[in-house]
Enzyme design. Structure first.
Site, PDB file in Angstrom:
ATOM      1  CG  HIS A 210       8.720 -13.035   0.981  1.00 10.81           C
ATOM      2  ND1 HIS A 210       9.380 -14.310   0.689  1.00 10.81           N
ATOM      3  CD2 HIS A 210       9.988 -12.268   1.220  1.00 10.81           C
ATOM      4  CE1 HIS A 210      10.618 -14.201   1.076  1.00 10.81           C
ATOM      5  NE2 HIS A 210      10.876 -13.004   1.411  1.00 10.81           N
TER       6      HIS A 210
ATOM      7  CB  THR B  74       7.928 -23.532   7.915  1.00 15.62           C
ATOM      8  OG1 THR B  74       8.303 -22.307   7.682  1.00 15.62           O
ATOM      9  CG2 THR B  74       8.874 -24.176   9.030  1.00 15.62           C
TER      10      THR B  74
ATOM     11  CB  CYS C  92       6.730 -17.969  12.112  1.00 13.64           C
ATOM     12  SG  CYS C  92       5.689 -19.349  11.936  1.00 13.64           S
TER      13      CYS C  92
ATOM     14  CB  CYS D  12       4.795 -25.140   8.635  1.00 15.26           C
ATOM     15  SG  CYS D  12       3.422 -23.707   8.688  1.00 15.26           S
TER      16      CYS D  12
ATOM     17  CD  GLU E 196      11.256 -20.805   7.231  1.00 13.49           C
ATOM     18  OE1 GLU E 196      11.149 -22.041   7.634  1.00 13.49           O
ATOM     19  OE2 GLU E 196      10.286 -20.289   6.747  1.00 13.49           O
TER      20      GLU E 196
ATOM     21  CB  SER F 183       9.381 -19.954  -0.447  1.00 12.56           C
ATOM     22  OG  SER F 183       9.674 -21.273  -0.505  1.00 12.56           O
ATOM     23  CG  ASN F 184       3.606 -19.449   1.246  1.00 13.91           C
ATOM     24  OD1 ASN F 184       2.376 -19.511   1.011  1.00 13.91           O
ATOM     25  ND2 ASN F 184       4.348 -18.551   1.725  1.00 13.91           N
TER      26      ASN F 184
ATOM     27  CG  HIS G  61      13.591 -18.194   1.918  1.00  6.98           C
ATOM     28  ND1 HIS G  61      13.239 -18.230   3.348  1.00  6.98           N
ATOM     29  CD2 HIS G  61      12.525 -17.937   1.140  1.00  6.98           C
ATOM     30  CE1 HIS G  61      11.916 -17.423   3.195  1.00  6.98           C
ATOM     31  NE2 HIS G  61      11.523 -17.496   1.893  1.00  6.98           N
TER      32      HIS G  61
ATOM     33  CB  CYS H 241      -0.176 -19.082   8.088  1.00 14.91           C
ATOM     34  SG  CYS H 241       1.466 -18.203   8.243  1.00 14.91           S
TER      35      CYS H 241
END
Length: 410
Positions: free
Chosen positions: A83, A244, A148, A285, A178, A315-316, A176, A53
């Site tokens: 990650h 996000t 980010c 996001c 973030e 995570s994403n 996490h 991204c």
């Protein structure tokens, strides 16, 4: 959108050709149907959006620039930049050292740092406390900061609505990087509490409606609320922001639920909901939304199984796995080396949090139809290598060049 200079070995001629063709046909990114790659007896159903991204490419460019601009200096990453084990290994091979792991555990002593060292802030951002720690060492953390921009947008939104008198509810995984960073930035301006899922959100609602005694809150949300949080007064006006990389639909469901709780608790007409609940929809996001929507679009097709490629602590990526698992057998893999001989796949099980091997994952009858997507920190080259490995295992060798040529001319 800005393009970034990232190492060429992260790029893929095949994936680049596919993405360029899809972009030309769908400039507004409204079509979430997958791309179909027919490779002999192997049919790949490739998600519309996947892979690096904006924030990840930005982070990679800055990190490699920091190394190039500082020959002879020690270069450190506060923790994993993204990650993805391959990208982090590449940085380590160039001499980059990690100060802590992804859980915040120290891998070295702060006293080992000096003001000649370069420290890179990871794409997830970091806490105000750690920024101050670095400045106390006379190291400026923003010089090579890869945070980010969409994470920073969440911080800015939290600050704005916090200054307007709302308490922030952060939807995220409490440990996490973030979420820890967002929590730190938010609590500097307003009372803040973290909810990790809808179950915890329902629990929080019981304190909003005074269903549970206030003192129990501090046990139920231990480690997830800001210092001095007053459950009696600080839940009277709230707004929701998110890590996000969470499941976008879950964040939206949490926000919608809490908004309704506030409306009912204070008997507000719909047009006055903003008196108690702040509108924070613009903190979701775009890449998280697009990748998850693309998986949902892909799942309208029929396939034998899905492969989701990415770092096991991403995570994403894990949320893409969860979406696929609802429809068909899904294997969460690091790279092409997870596709082993003798019809064996090595993959990560989200439920046991352990890697395992599954025998016979490729059915004997063809043609084989496989759904493929990857997380936002996964290089396109890795996706191409997985496709190539699948082609090899199914007797469709030497098709990558031909399929790349086909998409280049499409």
């Amino acid at each position: 959108m800005k393009s970034f200079e990232v190492p060429v070995h992260y790029r893929s001629p095949l994936v680049t050709a596919i993405k360029q063709k899809r972009k030309a046909d769908d400039k507004m990114k409204k079509d979430f149907t997958p791309s179909i790659l027919e490779m002999g007896s192997l049919h790949i159903i490739l998600a519309r959006h996947f892979g690096f991204c904006y924030g990840v490419e930005n982070a990679i460019e800055i990190a490699f620039r920091a190394i190039a601009e500082n020959p002879g200096k020690r270069v450190f990453l506060l923790s994993e930049m993204i990650h993805n084990p391959g990208v982090n290994a590449d940085l380590q091979s160039l001499g980059v050292q990690f100060i802590m792991d992804t859980s915040g555990n120290m891998l070295m002593n702060w006293d080992e740092l000096n003001n000649n060292d370069i420290v890179i802030i990871p794409a997830f951002g970091t806490t105000l406390e750690l920024e101050q720690k670095l400045r106390s060492k006379r190291i400026e953390p923003t010089h090579y900061e890869t945070t980010c921009p969409f994470v920073e947008r969440v911080w800015n939104k939290a600050e704005k609505i916090g200054n307007d008198g709302y308490t922030i509810v952060v939807h995220g995984k409490p440990k996490h990087e973030e979420t820890r960073a967002t929590f730190s930035h938010s609590k500097a301006h307003t009372p803040t509490v973290i909810v990790k899922d809808m179950e915890q959100t329902h629990l929080l609602a019981k304190y909003i409606t005074n269903t549970l005694p206030a003192e129990k809150f501090y046990e139920d949300f231990k480690g997830q609320y800001s210092h001095g949080f007053n459950v009696t007064t600080d839940l009277q006006r709230i707004g929701v922001v998110n890590q996000t990389t969470m499941l976008a639909s879950e964040t939206q469901a949490i926000a919608d639920f809490l908004k309704q709780v506030m409306v009912q608790q204070y008997k507000l007409p719909a047009e006055k909901a903003s008196e108690r609940f702040a509108d924070t929809r613009d903190t979701l996001c775009y890449a998280t939304n697009d990748n998850q929507s693309s998986v949902q679009g892909m799942l309208h097709e029929q396939a034998d199984f899905a492969l989701v490629i990415g770092g096991y602590n991403s995570s994403n990526t894990s949320h893409l796995v969860e979406l696929c698992e609802e429809k068909l057998p899904t294997y969460f893999i690091n790279d092409e080396h997870c596709l082993l001989p003798n019809n064996v796949v090595r993959h990560f099980d989200l439920h046991t949090h352990a890697e395992k091997e599954t025998i016979g994952f490729i059915p004997s009858k063809g043609p084989l139809k496989v759904m493929i997507t990857s997380g936002a920190s996964c290089p396109d080259a890795l996706v191409e290598r997985v496709i190539g490995r699948l082609a090899e295992l199914t007797g469709n060798d030497n098709v990558i060049e031909a399929i790349t040529h086909k998409w280049s001319l499409a």
